[in-house]
Design a protein around this motif. Structure first.
Motif, PDB file in Angstrom:
ATOM      1  N   ILE A 639       0.839  -1.203   0.000  1.00  0.00           N
ATOM      2  CA  ILE A 639       0.000   0.000   0.000  1.00  0.00           C
ATOM      3  C   ILE A 639       0.873   1.252   0.000  1.00  0.00           C
ATOM      4  CG2 ILE A 639      -0.142   0.194   2.515  1.00  0.00           C
ATOM      5  CD1 ILE A 639      -3.129   0.722   0.177  1.00  0.00           C
ATOM      6  N   SER A 640       0.416   2.292  -0.676  1.00  0.00           N
ATOM      7  CA  SER A 640       0.972   3.641  -0.562  1.00  0.00           C
ATOM      8  C   SER A 640      -0.203   4.562  -0.284  1.00  0.00           C
ATOM      9  CB  SER A 640       1.688   4.061  -1.845  1.00  0.00           C
ATOM     10  OG  SER A 640       2.844   3.274  -2.061  1.00  0.00           O
ATOM     11  N   VAL A 641      -0.164   5.258   0.831  1.00  0.00           N
ATOM     12  CA  VAL A 641      -1.325   5.989   1.329  1.00  0.00           C
ATOM     13  C   VAL A 641      -1.123   7.493   1.179  1.00  0.00           C
ATOM     14  CG1 VAL A 641      -2.779   6.445   3.343  1.00  0.00           C
ATOM     15  CG2 VAL A 641      -1.899   4.136   2.940  1.00  0.00           C
ATOM     16  N   GLU A 651      -2.012  19.227  -3.509  1.00  0.00           N
ATOM     17  CA  GLU A 651      -3.354  18.673  -3.663  1.00  0.00           C
ATOM     18  C   GLU A 651      -3.486  17.375  -2.881  1.00  0.00           C
ATOM     19  OE1 GLU A 651      -6.334  17.088  -7.222  1.00  0.00           O
ATOM     20  OE2 GLU A 651      -4.457  18.119  -7.706  1.00  0.00           O
ATOM     21  N   LEU A 652      -2.404  16.562  -2.908  1.00  0.00           N
ATOM     22  CA  LEU A 652      -2.380  15.311  -2.162  1.00  0.00           C
ATOM     23  C   LEU A 652      -1.148  15.293  -1.276  1.00  0.00           C
ATOM     24  CD1 LEU A 652      -3.241  12.800  -5.046  1.00  0.00           C
ATOM     25  CD2 LEU A 652      -4.814  13.723  -3.332  1.00  0.00           C
ATOM     26  N   ASP A 653      -1.307  14.829  -0.065  1.00  0.00           N
ATOM     27  CA  ASP A 653      -0.177  14.703   0.851  1.00  0.00           C
ATOM     28  C   ASP A 653       0.140  13.229   1.061  1.00  0.00           C
ATOM     29  OD1 ASP A 653       0.194  17.345   1.094  1.00  0.00           O
ATOM     30  OD2 ASP A 653      -0.544  17.520   3.166  1.00  0.00           O
ATOM     31  N   PHE A 654       1.408  12.883   0.888  1.00  0.00           N
ATOM     32  CA  PHE A 654       1.851  11.511   1.109  1.00  0.00           C
ATOM     33  C   PHE A 654       1.873  11.213   2.604  1.00  0.00           C
ATOM     34  CE2 PHE A 654       5.644   8.722   1.870  1.00  0.00           C
ATOM     35  CZ  PHE A 654       5.060   7.547   1.418  1.00  0.00           C
ATOM     36  N   ASP A 655       1.326  10.050   2.973  1.00  0.00           N
ATOM     37  CA  ASP A 655       1.274   9.654   4.378  1.00  0.00           C
ATOM     38  C   ASP A 655       2.342   8.593   4.664  1.00  0.00           C
ATOM     39  OD1 ASP A 655       0.660   9.072   6.953  1.00  0.00           O
ATOM     40  OD2 ASP A 655      -1.472   8.749   6.650  1.00  0.00           O
ATOM     41  N   TYR A 656       2.183   7.381   4.077  1.00  0.00           N
ATOM     42  CA  TYR A 656       3.175   6.330   4.305  1.00  0.00           C
ATOM     43  C   TYR A 656       3.074   5.290   3.203  1.00  0.00           C
ATOM     44  CZ  TYR A 656      -0.664   3.418   6.054  1.00  0.00           C
ATOM     45  OH  TYR A 656      -1.826   2.705   6.161  1.00  0.00           O
ATOM     46  N   GLN A 657       4.092   4.455   3.112  1.00  0.00           N
ATOM     47  CA  GLN A 657       4.054   3.310   2.213  1.00  0.00           C
ATOM     48  C   GLN A 657       4.552   2.093   2.976  1.00  0.00           C
ATOM     49  OE1 GLN A 657       6.734   5.033  -0.759  1.00  0.00           O
ATOM     50  NE2 GLN A 657       8.194   3.397  -0.360  1.00  0.00           N
ATOM     51  N   GLY A 658       4.060   0.935   2.598  1.00  0.00           N
ATOM     52  CA  GLY A 658       4.437  -0.292   3.294  1.00  0.00           C
ATOM     53  C   GLY A 658       3.466  -1.398   2.946  1.00  0.00           C
ATOM     54  N   ALA A 659       2.925  -2.044   3.970  1.00  0.00           N
ATOM     55  CA  ALA A 659       1.962  -3.128   3.757  1.00  0.00           C
ATOM     56  C   ALA A 659       0.954  -3.108   4.895  1.00  0.00           C
ATOM     57  CB  ALA A 659       2.670  -4.479   3.701  1.00  0.00           C
ATOM     58  N   LEU A 660      -0.269  -3.572   4.578  1.00  0.00           N
ATOM     59  CA  LEU A 660      -1.318  -3.686   5.580  1.00  0.00           C
ATOM     60  C   LEU A 660      -1.750  -5.142   5.694  1.00  0.00           C
ATOM     61  CD1 LEU A 660      -3.531  -0.561   4.769  1.00  0.00           C
ATOM     62  CD2 LEU A 660      -1.964  -0.858   6.699  1.00  0.00           C
ATOM     63  N   SER A 674      -2.011  -5.228  11.433  1.00  0.00           N
ATOM     64  CA  SER A 674      -0.702  -4.574  11.475  1.00  0.00           C
ATOM     65  C   SER A 674      -0.510  -3.665  10.266  1.00  0.00           C
ATOM     66  CB  SER A 674       0.416  -5.622  11.505  1.00  0.00           C
ATOM     67  OG  SER A 674       1.680  -5.006  11.611  1.00  0.00           O
ATOM     68  N   GLN A 675       0.181  -2.552  10.516  1.00  0.00           N
ATOM     69  CA  GLN A 675       0.642  -1.657   9.463  1.00  0.00           C
ATOM     70  C   GLN A 675       2.164  -1.722   9.462  1.00  0.00           C
ATOM     71  OE1 GLN A 675      -0.812   2.503   9.431  1.00  0.00           O
ATOM     72  NE2 GLN A 675       1.330   3.125   9.178  1.00  0.00           N
ATOM     73  N   LEU A 676       2.731  -2.302   8.406  1.00  0.00           N
ATOM     74  CA  LEU A 676       4.175  -2.500   8.342  1.00  0.00           C
ATOM     75  C   LEU A 676       4.822  -1.404   7.514  1.00  0.00           C
ATOM     76  CD1 LEU A 676       4.266  -6.357   7.678  1.00  0.00           C
ATOM     77  CD2 LEU A 676       4.302  -5.165   9.882  1.00  0.00           C
ATOM     78  N   THR A 677       5.669  -0.625   8.139  1.00  0.00           N
ATOM     79  CA  THR A 677       6.441   0.408   7.444  1.00  0.00           C
ATOM     80  C   THR A 677       7.862   0.381   7.973  1.00  0.00           C
ATOM     81  OG1 THR A 677       5.812   2.081   9.085  1.00  0.00           O
ATOM     82  CG2 THR A 677       4.436   1.921   7.106  1.00  0.00           C
ATOM     83  N   GLU A 678       8.766   0.872   7.167  1.00  0.00           N
ATOM     84  CA  GLU A 678      10.165   0.979   7.599  1.00  0.00           C
ATOM     85  C   GLU A 678      10.328   2.290   8.356  1.00  0.00           C
ATOM     86  OE1 GLU A 678      12.275  -1.315   7.338  1.00  0.00           O
ATOM     87  OE2 GLU A 678      11.385  -2.673   5.861  1.00  0.00           O
TER      88      GLU A 678
END
Length: 727
Positions: A639-641, A651-660, A674-678
């Motif tokens: 996921i990239s949120v 217009e869009l703000d990046f939140d996080y990327q990783g896996a859900l 779980s939300q997995l991010t580095e």
């Protein structure tokens, strides 16, 4: 005579000429779709179309005015179906099929057939055609050259100019590949690819055998020791040249097959073409590289195969891999005075280093298709590196592929003769091939109206073939979209259908589960249709559910519950006039849990909205990006949120990327686990190299794989146990 009188005479002449031109233009001129030179050729079970220049008077389209006779003068029991635009007339094969003898027929059109303005022909029109039960073969190089010359000629007639280069494109990578319905979940202690059909493996960028992870990334094959997790390390890296792009891989015991595309200058036998070749765009080949991986630290190349044309997709049954590729030869060189050899070429290290063209007699064609490309079907045995390569070549553009354990289906989308103006497809022809131990043999063919979305639009069940299609265009009021489900028997004859579903919408996802079909259409809301196909001759809609958003992939939990992965949507009615459609804005990713216990009244029992506009996941385009660990009811995906944040400069703000990771059950609904991010990668912008591409599990460990890292987590508490950087 006065000047005014002369002007009146001239005006009268102009008016008469204009009136004559109008009258002439309103006379129905007819053309058989797919006919070039010689008699029209039709497959025995297939319908074919007549294209009229003007709309017809529906009341004059009768079996008395339009009929078919065989060579003995006997009438044949065909059916007529006039399209909504009243310009396309479908000639449907007899319910019992055309007689085996004779094979030649003539369609007669009486002058009693009139246009909507009441104009008719000056006399009878006769269109001869032949019926065949087998795919015809090209008989000579001259016939092959003439085939492409006719295409060049037709391009000029349709568009007024010559079409240089490539037309159309087969579906590539995994937009064509989506998972379907009846395969039970793996009971092994490590991940398997989220395949569509049980026993039919699909190529992917990652595979595991429970001890090692095999990964394609950055033009390299990486083999990583994954188990035990504390000893995780990359044991070998096989890099490829810049002109090779690996895309998928397969495992078969101690063998590994890498499939991809390569780009290299085209081959020409005629020396006089060398100067032209030097200025041409580079052509591509499908590459298949078979390795012995008994020694994981030193993979050994056993076989190198190249098939001229672009790689499309692949399947594996037992130890045999079936490759589907697509070649557009440089037929436009015929206009430059050249005489190129337009046969597909194959290179196999088993037989030497020479690139050799396929024999003319091995080139078959799909009648009426007349596409300027080849579909190549290739069978290759992974266990026996010295087994002969089976390559089948077909002229015609097949852009969707479905495969069961015994049959391979290629869907060929056909366009109306005026497609350059309307861009609407008229129907889809499906060609069925039997497959066994690398052998590929044509079996039969059929035809349905509309176009299929992807492989999930097709399914084989109890000897019947099922396909969902969309006809027309969503935003075209002259040819509004409708959706349908067709059922064909083992001989590819249409035996049942449900048509005219969700007018003005189009299909976004389909899932077949046993006797049921689940279809998602969308324009402003998401109707989920449940269709019963238990009686193939009388399928029927059982229930319908309308909810916001839409699903691009449907995944079954059990026979009564279904998960939809897709997008949330918002309807914005900011138009200034009441006649305009409201805008539909995609919002965040949406997960829906559907309860289909009551087929007449399906329910959306739980939802999860992730992020806002711009949020995306590989899963929404490729079903193979979904992880399912069945013992824990665990579902995971990359996921990239993004969010729309008020007052933001962007217009869009990046939140996080990783896996859900979610636990999804009928009892508990959708529960985030779980939300997995580095943690060290807290960036303001999304980083391509950090995007997780796949998740997999081995025993009690979960692994996430990106371009530059493999990370391992405990499946019990999702705490990181190890991570390694990739070379």
């Amino acid at each position: 005579m006065s000047k005014k009188f002369y002007l009146l005479i001239i005006a009268g002449i102009v008016l008469l000429v204009a009136l004559g031109t109008f009258v002439y233009g309103q006379r129905p001129v007819v053309k058989a779709e797919g006919k070039m030179e010689g008699d029209l050729l039709v497959m025995e079970n297939n319908s074919w179309n007549l294209q009229f220049s003007t709309a017809l008077n529906k009341g004059t389209v009768t079996p008395q005015n339009i009929y078919v006779e065989d060579s003995n003068g006997e009438r044949t029991n065909v059916s007529l179906k006039l399209d909504e635009n009243r310009k396309t007339l479908q000639i449907q094969a007899p319910p019992e099929g055309y007689p085996s003898d004779p094979h030649k027929y003539t369609l007669h059109i009486s002058p009693k057939v009139k246009s909507k303005w009441g104009f008719s022909y000056d006399g009878d029109t006769e269109i001869p055609f032949s019926v065949t039960s087998k795919l015809p073969s090209i008989q000579s190089k001259e016939e092959l050259t003439n085939y492409f010359k006719q295409i060049l000629k037709k391009n000029k007639e349709d568009t007024g100019f010559s079409l240089f280069g490539r037309e159309g494109n087969m579906e590539s990578k995994s937009s064509e590949d989506s998972a379907a319905g009846e395969s039970p979940q793996s009971e092994s202690d490590f991940s398997e690819t989220n395949n569509q059909v049980q026993g039919v493996d699909e190529g992917d960028i990652v595979k595991t055998d429970g001890s090692y992870i095999y990964q394609l990334t950055d033009r390299s094959l990486l083999i990583t020791k994954a188990n035990p997790v504390k000893e995780m390390k990359v044991v070998s890296t096989t890099s490829y040249k810049e002109n090779i792009q690996p895309q998928h891989l397969f495992l078969q015991k101690d063998k590994l097959l890498v499939i991809g595309n390569s780009w290299s200058p085209a081959h020409f036998q005629e020396k006089k073409q060398e100067s032209i070749a030097s200025t041409m765009p580079v052509d591509g080949s499908t590459v298949a590289l078979l390795y012995d991986i008994s020694d994981k630290a030193k993979p050994s190349l056993l076989r190198h195969v190249e098939l001229e044309g672009q790689y499309v997709t692949s399947r594996k049954v037992d130890s045999t891999v079936y490759l589907i590729s697509n070649l557009y030869p440089n037929y436009w060189m015929l206009e430059q005075g050249g005489n190129p050899d337009l046969r597909p070429r194959v290179k196999d290290s088993l037989t030497g280093d020479e690139t050799t063209p396929l024999p003319i007699k091995d080139i078959k064609y799909f009648p009426q298709s007349h596409s300027p490309n080849y579909t190549l079907l290739t069978g290759m045995d992974m266990e026996d590196p010295k087994a002969s390569l089976n390559v089948q070549s077909y002229l015609g553009s097949g852009d969707k592929v479905y495969m069961s354990k015994n049959n391979l289906y290629v869907a060929v989308e056909k366009y109306n003769e005026d497609a350059m103006k309307s861009w609407t497809s008229s129907n889809t022809e499906i060609y069925k091939f039997s497959v066994s131990d690398g052998k590929i043999e044509y079996a039969s063919s059929g035809q349905v109206e509309g176009r299929a979305l992807n492989q999930f639009s097709m399914d084989e069940h109890k000897g019947y073939f099922r396909i969902a299609t969309t006809k027309g265009e969503v935003w075209n009021s002259d040819s509004p979209s409708t959706n349908a489900l067709y059922i064909l028997d083992e001989n590819m004859k249409n035996v049942g259908e449900v048509t005219d579903l969700a007018r003005g919408e189009q299909i976004y996802s389909v899932r077949f589960m046993g006797d049921k079909a689940y279809m998602v259409t969308f324009k402003q809301v998401d109707p989920l249709f449940i269709i019963d196909t238990a009686d193939p001759k009388a399928p029927k809609v059982l229930g319908e559910l309308k909810i916001p958003g839409f699903s691009t992939y449907l995944h079954p939990i059990d026979e009564h519950h279904l998960i939809g992965f897709g997008f949330d949507t918002k309807v914005v009615n900011d138009n200034k006039t009441n006649n305009e459609e409201p805008r539909i804005i995609r919002q965040g990713m949406k997960i829906s849990l559907f309860d289909i216990t009551d087929f007449q009244h399906p329910k959306e029992t739980d939802t999860e909205i992730i992020g806002g506009q711009g949020t995306h996941s590989y899963l929404l385009d490729d079903h193979k990006a979904l992880l399912h660990e069945p013992s824990r009811n665990l579902y995971g995906f990359p996921i990239s949120v993004y969010h729309e944040k008020e007052g933001s400069r962007h217009e869009l703000d990046f939140d996080y990327q990783g896996a859900l990771l979610y636990e999804i059950t009928p009892e508990k609904g959708i529960v985030l686990k779980s939300q997995l991010t580095e943690e060290e990668n807290k960036e303001y912008y999304e980083q391509w190299e950090d995007q997780i591409q796949r998740l997999l599990y081995i025993d009690d460990q979960l692994y996430t794989l990106s371009h530059n890292r493999v990370s391992a987590y405990s499946l019990d508490d999702f705490k990181k146990e190890n991570a390694i950087d990739l070379p």
